[in-house]
Enzyme design. Structure first.
Site, PDB file in Angstrom:
ATOM      1  N   ASP A  49       0.862  -1.184   0.000  1.00  0.00           N
ATOM      2  CA  ASP A  49       0.000   0.000   0.000  1.00  0.00           C
ATOM      3  C   ASP A  49       0.894   1.228   0.000  1.00  0.00           C
ATOM      4  O   ASP A  49       1.780   1.350   0.853  1.00  0.00           O
ATOM      5  CB  ASP A  49      -0.889   0.024   1.252  1.00  0.00           C
ATOM      6  N   ASP A  56     -13.906  -6.025  -4.350  1.00  0.00           N
ATOM      7  CA  ASP A  56     -13.962  -6.148  -2.887  1.00  0.00           C
ATOM      8  C   ASP A  56     -15.355  -6.649  -2.546  1.00  0.00           C
ATOM      9  O   ASP A  56     -16.343  -5.963  -2.835  1.00  0.00           O
ATOM     10  CB  ASP A  56     -13.754  -4.778  -2.211  1.00  0.00           C
TER      11      ASP A  56
END
Lengths: 257, 202
Positions: A11, A130
């Site tokens: 990330d 997701d």
């Protein structure tokens, strides 16, 4: 034999790796390029950068991170996070990314998948989903709902149907994250992965829940997933990419050593 | 060793920069070139490529690069990568029938792998076949990164390395100084870099 891929994910915010990093031998902790190089040394089959930069100004830094990484790391590089259109694809591919993953923008405007596939080829279009489990407790089969905006907004779209539609529209790969297992380290969401793998004929990358070494072999022994993505277990140095590969080999699963 | 200039042929198809990055990393001088003069000046050639066979051949022929490559292929080492490797053969069967560069005998057709996903994408291990300078030192079972839906059909005498994916998939082919990698050496980690290093040392 096609190897099952182990894919560490970093990330990145404003050009720096978020989440603590516990590598021993890197020069600058927090530099995504150094982290990617370390994962490459450990035997990562592919590396994913997820850009979580919130500001517009910060976004240009991602291309620079990709450019520096592509000069030093020679395995496929996927970049996702905040991709809105074909111009974002072009900028990151030119910087040296091999694949671009798109999530919210594709759900809002599914035509983006076919547009990007027509220009750059399906092989570089990854559709990230997701998903969260809905129902299924009352005996009926569970269904899975696709979320956008980093898991904050339920679209109500069925994740399995969406994966199949993404393939029809030209996606080359599905990156499927279970919001239920993400961060738990208690194993991947095998039932959801199974449902999506049965619905598509393109590679599926499993994400969310990778914890023990055993969770990776269980994933590949029990589902048709082609790759496993994980972040924190590698960041915190609990075990290396090589350790996971050893576990796969032990379980008789093809892995690149 | 690693002397001279490697021209990476730019005909508007594919990610040339990954190949250039890999050569830079190896310390090999290279240039991206899109005309005959650039090809004539170089000591060796790399033909990269991502996309479709007919489209790529049309571009190579329209720009005169096809003739230039064929002409130079007998004189300097040439390496085709992925689609660039497929173009080295005589005929491609992607969207109809297209004549290739004809530098290696054989054809290019759709992978026939019932029950397996197409494209063949990811890391596959290879077996050794014929001896070729680029595959020296590659161990049996070494893995390389592939992304393709079509594969070459050629005499095994032209094959140095092959993968298995619904049958034989030629992975490294050669004939004289003409070489072709179906995999992406620039994305295949150390194993891939070592193939490129051998090529730029020819």
């Amino acid at each position: 034999m096609l190897a099952k891929r182990i894919v560490p994910c970093l990330d990145v915010r404003d050009g720096k790796v978020v989440k603590g990093i516990n590598f021993i031998d890197i020069k600058e902790v927090g530099d995504p390029v150094e982290c990617a190089m370390e994962y490459d040394r450990q035997g990562a089959d592919e590396i994913v950068f997820l850009d979580i930069t919130a500001t517009h100004e910060g976004r240009g830094t991602m291309a620079e991170v990709v450019r520096r990484t592509a000069r030093n790391v020679f395995v496929p590089l996927t970049v996702g996070g905040g991709i809105r259109g074909v111009d974002d694809f072009r900028a990151l591919l030119r910087a040296g990314a091999d694949k671009i993953s798109v999530n919210s923008a594709a759900l809002r405007e599914p035509g983006l998948i076919s547009e990007a596939a027509a220009v750059f080829g399906s092989q570089c279009v990854v559709v990230a989903i997701d998903a969260k489990r809905r129902g299924g407790d009352g005996g009926g089969p569970p269904r899975y709902s696709a979320f956008v905006r980093g898991g904050r907004e339920d679209t109500g779209v069925d994740a399995v149907e969406w994966a199949a539609e993404a393939e029809r529209r030209g996606a080359g790969e599905i990156l499927l994250t279970s919001m239920d297992t993400d961060g738990t380290k208690e194993g991947f969401d095998l039932a959801m992965l199974d449902a999506v793998c049965a619905a598509v004929n393109i590679p599926v990358i499993a994400s969310g829940g990778g914890g023990s070494l055993r969770s990776f072999s269980e994933l590949f022994l029990n589902t048709g997933a082609d790759a496993a993505l994980a972040a924190s277990i590698f960041h915190y140095g609990e075990f290396s990419v090589g350790d996971v590969k050893q576990e796969l080999i032990r379980a008789g699963i093809p892995a690149r050593m | 060793m690693k002397g001279g200039l490697t021209a990476i042929v730019d005909y508007g198809a594919g990610n040339l920069f990954s190949v250039k990055n890999a050569l830079d990393f190896l310390g090999a001088e290279s240039s991206i070139c899109s005309d005959r003069a650039g090809i004539a000046k170089a000591d060796r050639l790399i033909l990269p490529g991502v996309g479709a066979f007919p489209d790529a051949m049309e571009k190579l022929e329209r720009t005169g690069l096809a003739d230039a490559i064929v002409e130079e292929a007998g004189r300097k080492p040439l390496l085709g990568i992925c689609l660039g490797m497929q173009l080295l053969f005589e005929t491609g069967f992607e969207f109809g029938t297209t004549r290739g560069l004809g530098l290696i005998g054989g054809t290019v057709g759709l992978i026939d792998a019932p029950g397996l996903k197409i494209p063949h994408m990811g890391w596959s291990d290879v077996r050794r076949a014929g001896a070729c300078p680029l595959s020296e030192g590659v161990r049996e079972g070494e893995s390389f990164y592939f992304v393709h839906s079509y594969r070459a059909v050629t005499d095994m005498g032209n094959v140095a390395l092959y993968a298995e994916y619904g049958g034989v998939v030629p992975a490294l082919v050669f004939r004289g100084g003409v070489f072709g990698c179906q995999f992406h050496p620039e994305k295949s980690g150390r194993a891939g870099l070592s193939i490129l290093e051998k090529f730029v040392s020819l």
